[in-house]
Design a protein around this motif. Sequence first.
Motif, PDB file in Angstrom:
ATOM      1  N   GLU A 150       0.827  -1.186   0.000  1.00 24.14           N
ATOM      2  CA  GLU A 150       0.000   0.000   0.000  1.00 24.14           C
ATOM      3  C   GLU A 150       0.871   1.248   0.000  1.00 24.14           C
ATOM      4  N   GLY A 151       1.811   1.360   0.896  1.00 23.50           N
ATOM      5  CA  GLY A 151       2.762   2.460   0.884  1.00 23.50           C
ATOM      6  C   GLY A 151       2.114   3.821   0.984  1.00 23.50           C
ATOM      7  N   ALA A 152       2.642   4.748   0.186  1.00 25.92           N
ATOM      8  CA  ALA A 152       2.226   6.148   0.255  1.00 25.92           C
ATOM      9  C   ALA A 152       0.774   6.372  -0.179  1.00 25.92           C
ATOM     10  N   THR A 153       0.237   5.477  -0.993  1.00 23.82           N
ATOM     11  CA  THR A 153      -1.129   5.700  -1.476  1.00 23.82           C
ATOM     12  C   THR A 153      -2.174   5.200  -0.494  1.00 23.82           C
ATOM     13  N   GLN A 154      -1.771   4.436   0.501  1.00 28.55           N
ATOM     14  CA  GLN A 154      -2.660   3.919   1.537  1.00 28.55           C
ATOM     15  C   GLN A 154      -3.877   3.209   0.951  1.00 28.55           C
ATOM     16  N   GLY A 155      -3.629   2.338  -0.022  1.00 29.79           N
ATOM     17  CA  GLY A 155      -4.699   1.556  -0.610  1.00 29.79           C
ATOM     18  C   GLY A 155      -5.539   2.265  -1.651  1.00 29.79           C
ATOM     19  N   LYS A 156      -5.287   3.533  -1.891  1.00 30.71           N
ATOM     20  CA  LYS A 156      -6.047   4.282  -2.896  1.00 30.71           C
ATOM     21  C   LYS A 156      -5.384   4.089  -4.259  1.00 30.71           C
ATOM     22  N   PRO A 157      -6.181   3.985  -5.320  1.00 34.77           N
ATOM     23  CA  PRO A 157      -5.569   3.850  -6.648  1.00 34.77           C
ATOM     24  C   PRO A 157      -4.804   5.115  -7.018  1.00 34.77           C
ATOM     25  N   ILE A 158      -3.711   4.911  -7.717  1.00 37.20           N
ATOM     26  CA  ILE A 158      -2.921   6.046  -8.197  1.00 37.20           C
ATOM     27  C   ILE A 158      -3.623   6.587  -9.434  1.00 37.20           C
ATOM     28  N   THR A 159      -3.891   7.861  -9.443  1.00 36.81           N
ATOM     29  CA  THR A 159      -4.547   8.464 -10.595  1.00 36.81           C
ATOM     30  C   THR A 159      -3.536   9.259 -11.412  1.00 36.81           C
ATOM     31  N   VAL A 160      -3.626   9.117 -12.695  1.00 34.35           N
ATOM     32  CA  VAL A 160      -2.757   9.817 -13.631  1.00 34.35           C
ATOM     33  C   VAL A 160      -3.652  10.702 -14.481  1.00 34.35           C
ATOM     34  N   PRO A 161      -3.305  11.969 -14.634  1.00 29.92           N
ATOM     35  CA  PRO A 161      -4.153  12.840 -15.453  1.00 29.92           C
ATOM     36  C   PRO A 161      -4.174  12.396 -16.912  1.00 29.92           C
ATOM     37  N   ARG A 162      -5.310  12.580 -17.570  1.00 28.85           N
ATOM     38  CA  ARG A 162      -5.444  12.221 -18.990  1.00 28.85           C
ATOM     39  C   ARG A 162      -4.819  13.271 -19.896  1.00 28.85           C
ATOM     40  N   TYR A 163      -4.346  14.350 -19.322  1.00 26.73           N
ATOM     41  CA  TYR A 163      -3.786  15.451 -20.092  1.00 26.73           C
ATOM     42  C   TYR A 163      -2.592  14.994 -20.925  1.00 26.73           C
ATOM     43  N   ILE A 164      -2.576  15.385 -22.185  1.00 31.35           N
ATOM     44  CA  ILE A 164      -1.435  15.118 -23.062  1.00 31.35           C
ATOM     45  C   ILE A 164      -0.664  16.426 -23.185  1.00 31.35           C
ATOM     46  N   PRO A 165       0.581  16.449 -22.730  1.00 34.26           N
ATOM     47  CA  PRO A 165       1.369  17.687 -22.781  1.00 34.26           C
ATOM     48  C   PRO A 165       1.471  18.250 -24.205  1.00 34.26           C
ATOM     49  N   VAL A 166       1.517  19.563 -24.292  1.00 34.47           N
ATOM     50  CA  VAL A 166       1.597  20.249 -25.586  1.00 34.47           C
ATOM     51  C   VAL A 166       2.782  19.739 -26.392  1.00 34.47           C
TER      52      VAL A 166
END
Length: 86
Positions: A1-17
């Motif tokens: 679990e570590g730093a996220t404490q069981g929460k899913p890691i979310t990644v933004p859908r944003y595509i950099p310019v």
Amino acid sequence: EGATQGKPITVPRYIPVRVRQEVAARDNRRCVGCGTKFNLHFDHITPFSYGGPPTAENLRLVCARSNFARGVTDPDLPLACQKKRI
């Protein structure tokens, strides 16, 4: 679990310019399937929902027809605009 404490890691859908510009230039601002210049979308080769990153190596330009028809499927399937009409 570590730093996220069981929460899913979310990644933004944003595509950099910078990445969008690189993909557009590489694909000549055309659909990689049919070559149209209209109604283009950035398509994740490995779908975002399966962990596909917003990198130039995992993105391509496709027309809306192909992007909407593909959904979350095998990236090796031909694009909808590449299928022969019978």
